[in-house]
Design a protein around this motif. Sequence first.
Motif, PDB file in Angstrom:
ATOM      1  N   PRO A 158      42.193 122.130-116.419  1.00 40.93           N
ATOM      2  CA  PRO A 158      41.237 122.975-115.696  1.00 40.93           C
ATOM      3  C   PRO A 158      39.901 122.264-115.502  1.00 40.93           C
ATOM      4  O   PRO A 158      39.427 121.554-116.381  1.00 40.93           O
ATOM      5  N   ILE A 159      39.309 122.456-114.340  1.00 43.19           N
ATOM      6  CA  ILE A 159      38.007 121.874-114.046  1.00 43.19           C
ATOM      7  C   ILE A 159      37.123 122.940-113.419  1.00 43.19           C
ATOM      8  O   ILE A 159      37.604 123.869-112.778  1.00 43.19           O
ATOM      9  N   GLU A 160      35.820 122.810-113.624  1.00 41.91           N
ATOM     10  CA  GLU A 160      34.858 123.726-113.021  1.00 41.91           C
ATOM     11  C   GLU A 160      34.253 123.040-111.807  1.00 41.91           C
ATOM     12  O   GLU A 160      33.511 122.068-111.932  1.00 41.91           O
ATOM     13  N   LYS A 161      34.591 123.524-110.626  1.00 39.85           N
ATOM     14  CA  LYS A 161      34.134 122.890-109.392  1.00 39.85           C
ATOM     15  C   LYS A 161      32.660 123.222-109.138  1.00 39.85           C
ATOM     16  O   LYS A 161      32.134 124.228-109.611  1.00 39.85           O
ATOM     17  N   PRO A 162      31.961 122.379-108.366  1.00 38.12           N
ATOM     18  CA  PRO A 162      30.544 122.619-108.067  1.00 38.12           C
ATOM     19  C   PRO A 162      30.338 123.947-107.335  1.00 38.12           C
ATOM     20  O   PRO A 162      31.153 124.339-106.503  1.00 38.12           O
ATOM     21  N   TYR A 229      29.886 119.625-112.661  1.00 38.64           N
ATOM     22  CA  TYR A 229      30.146 120.206-113.973  1.00 38.64           C
ATOM     23  C   TYR A 229      31.211 119.398-114.716  1.00 38.64           C
ATOM     24  O   TYR A 229      31.110 119.177-115.918  1.00 38.64           O
ATOM     25  N   ASP A 230      32.248 118.979-114.003  1.00 39.01           N
ATOM     26  CA  ASP A 230      33.359 118.213-114.582  1.00 39.01           C
ATOM     27  C   ASP A 230      33.631 116.986-113.725  1.00 39.01           C
ATOM     28  O   ASP A 230      33.348 116.973-112.524  1.00 39.01           O
ATOM     29  N   GLY A 231      34.207 115.961-114.345  1.00 35.60           N
ATOM     30  CA  GLY A 231      34.671 114.801-113.588  1.00 35.60           C
ATOM     31  C   GLY A 231      33.628 113.747-113.297  1.00 35.60           C
ATOM     32  O   GLY A 231      33.885 112.818-112.529  1.00 35.60           O
ATOM     33  N   ASN A 232      32.435 113.843-113.911  1.00 33.67           N
ATOM     34  CA  ASN A 232      31.391 112.853-113.645  1.00 33.67           C
ATOM     35  C   ASN A 232      31.761 111.466-114.155  1.00 33.67           C
ATOM     36  O   ASN A 232      31.514 110.464-113.480  1.00 33.67           O
ATOM     37  N   GLY A 233      32.346 111.412-115.352  1.00 37.91           N
ATOM     38  CA  GLY A 233      32.703 110.116-115.922  1.00 37.91           C
ATOM     39  C   GLY A 233      33.738 109.396-115.080  1.00 37.91           C
ATOM     40  O   GLY A 233      33.590 108.216-114.757  1.00 37.91           O
ATOM     41  N   ARG A 234      34.803 110.114-114.721  1.00 37.42           N
ATOM     42  CA  ARG A 234      35.862 109.508-113.912  1.00 37.42           C
ATOM     43  C   ARG A 234      35.324 109.084-112.546  1.00 37.42           C
ATOM     44  O   ARG A 234      35.604 107.993-112.060  1.00 37.42           O
ATOM     45  N   THR A 235      34.529 109.961-111.923  1.00 38.08           N
ATOM     46  CA  THR A 235      33.983 109.641-110.603  1.00 38.08           C
ATOM     47  C   THR A 235      33.035 108.451-110.685  1.00 38.08           C
ATOM     48  O   THR A 235      33.070 107.553-109.841  1.00 38.08           O
ATOM     49  N   GLY A 236      32.198 108.422-111.722  1.00 35.66           N
ATOM     50  CA  GLY A 236      31.257 107.316-111.880  1.00 35.66           C
ATOM     51  C   GLY A 236      31.951 105.985-112.080  1.00 35.66           C
ATOM     52  O   GLY A 236      31.538 104.963-111.517  1.00 35.66           O
ATOM     53  N   ARG A 237      33.015 105.975-112.873  1.00 35.84           N
ATOM     54  CA  ARG A 237      33.745 104.718-113.089  1.00 35.84           C
ATOM     55  C   ARG A 237      34.473 104.288-111.819  1.00 35.84           C
ATOM     56  O   ARG A 237      34.577 103.094-111.524  1.00 35.84           O
TER      57      ARG A 237
END
Length: 395
Positions: A158-162, A229-237
Amino acid sequence: MSFLSTYHKSFAMDPHLFEEDYTERRHSGNAFLFKIPVGGPDSFFYYDKAVFALAISLSEKNAKLNELYRTLPPLGQEQLIQHLFLDDAQASNEIEGLPTTKEGLFTLLQKKGRVDRFSLIVEEYSLLSQHQVSSPKSLEEIRTLYDQLIGTEDAETPIEKPDGRLFRKGPVGIYGGLELAPIHRGILGEEAIGQALNEALSIAKNPEIDFFSRSALFHFFFETIHPFYDGNGRTGRFLLSIAYQEEAGAVAPFILSAAIRKHRPAYYRAFKEAEDQRNKGDATTFVCPFLKIIDSGYDDTLAYLQKKQNLAEQLRAKTSPFVKTAAEKRLMEALLEASVYGDFGLTVLALSEAGKVGSATVNRFLAKLKKNGVLWIRRFGKKDYFLFPSPNTSL
């Protein structure tokens, strides 16, 4: 070369001398000032001698890595990139606390049309390996890439979308271990997030800063801004990998997450110290240790490639007695390249294309190798993949 960050100087130096040193660094001709709040109203980067030395080291190692890569035949290059991008995707998953296997990711790579989170990750890395993605030039392009990489929410992940137009509107805190207080808080407010990201995009294109340093700066600021909210690390890499593909060549984009995974404590410590108020917004506190991590990743990859080249020669010597014709030599070389530089081998169809022969010729050659005990067979889905065993294995 040793490096003493502003953060560590705040403990090691007399307060008056520390303020003088900080002021001199921040306002020197080697400093770049940014309108991104980090532990204060803004931030800066200082070209320390240690950073300069690391940038030179990385440039030299990157050139050597590309030179080694160019010595490989096309199929060897293809197999190496597939090996590295599967390893990097697996490393990125592990950093996020989502354990996967290379076998599982490879199986997903063979399937088309799936839209679950892991399939989207593999698809994006596959597109990166084919040079079909590029660095975002606007806030809208950042959001588009995020949607493509993270996908939609599912029951398992589960992820919290913007909830804003492009990014989050509300606050976000990152917690670690048993700590009750957040170890990091992202910038508050979508407008402020957009302004900071635009500044970060400008930094990523600044020709006055070398590529390795400015890509580290963009990575630091993206994660510090924390636009989602979620996925910043994966997106940043992944953004970091795209930048390396555009500037550093075909191999470098796929060694980054593995290097970060190997040095994860140092990676997180660099963030924590750089964001501390005592660091006074000095992004160099992150850049220098981060470049050391990437430099180590280059060392590991160069050593790996050298080892694989030696392995290829050993394997060629052990399998050459089974080659009698020009067609068999082409098939043997294709199998060798897939066995040495890849992970899973080749199908009959792939061997047929690589050897420029029909499937009947491929099957006869495989039957001969199998009869002599020099062939491994692995099944993924409904397909068999063929490869040579390691030279250390008894033939």
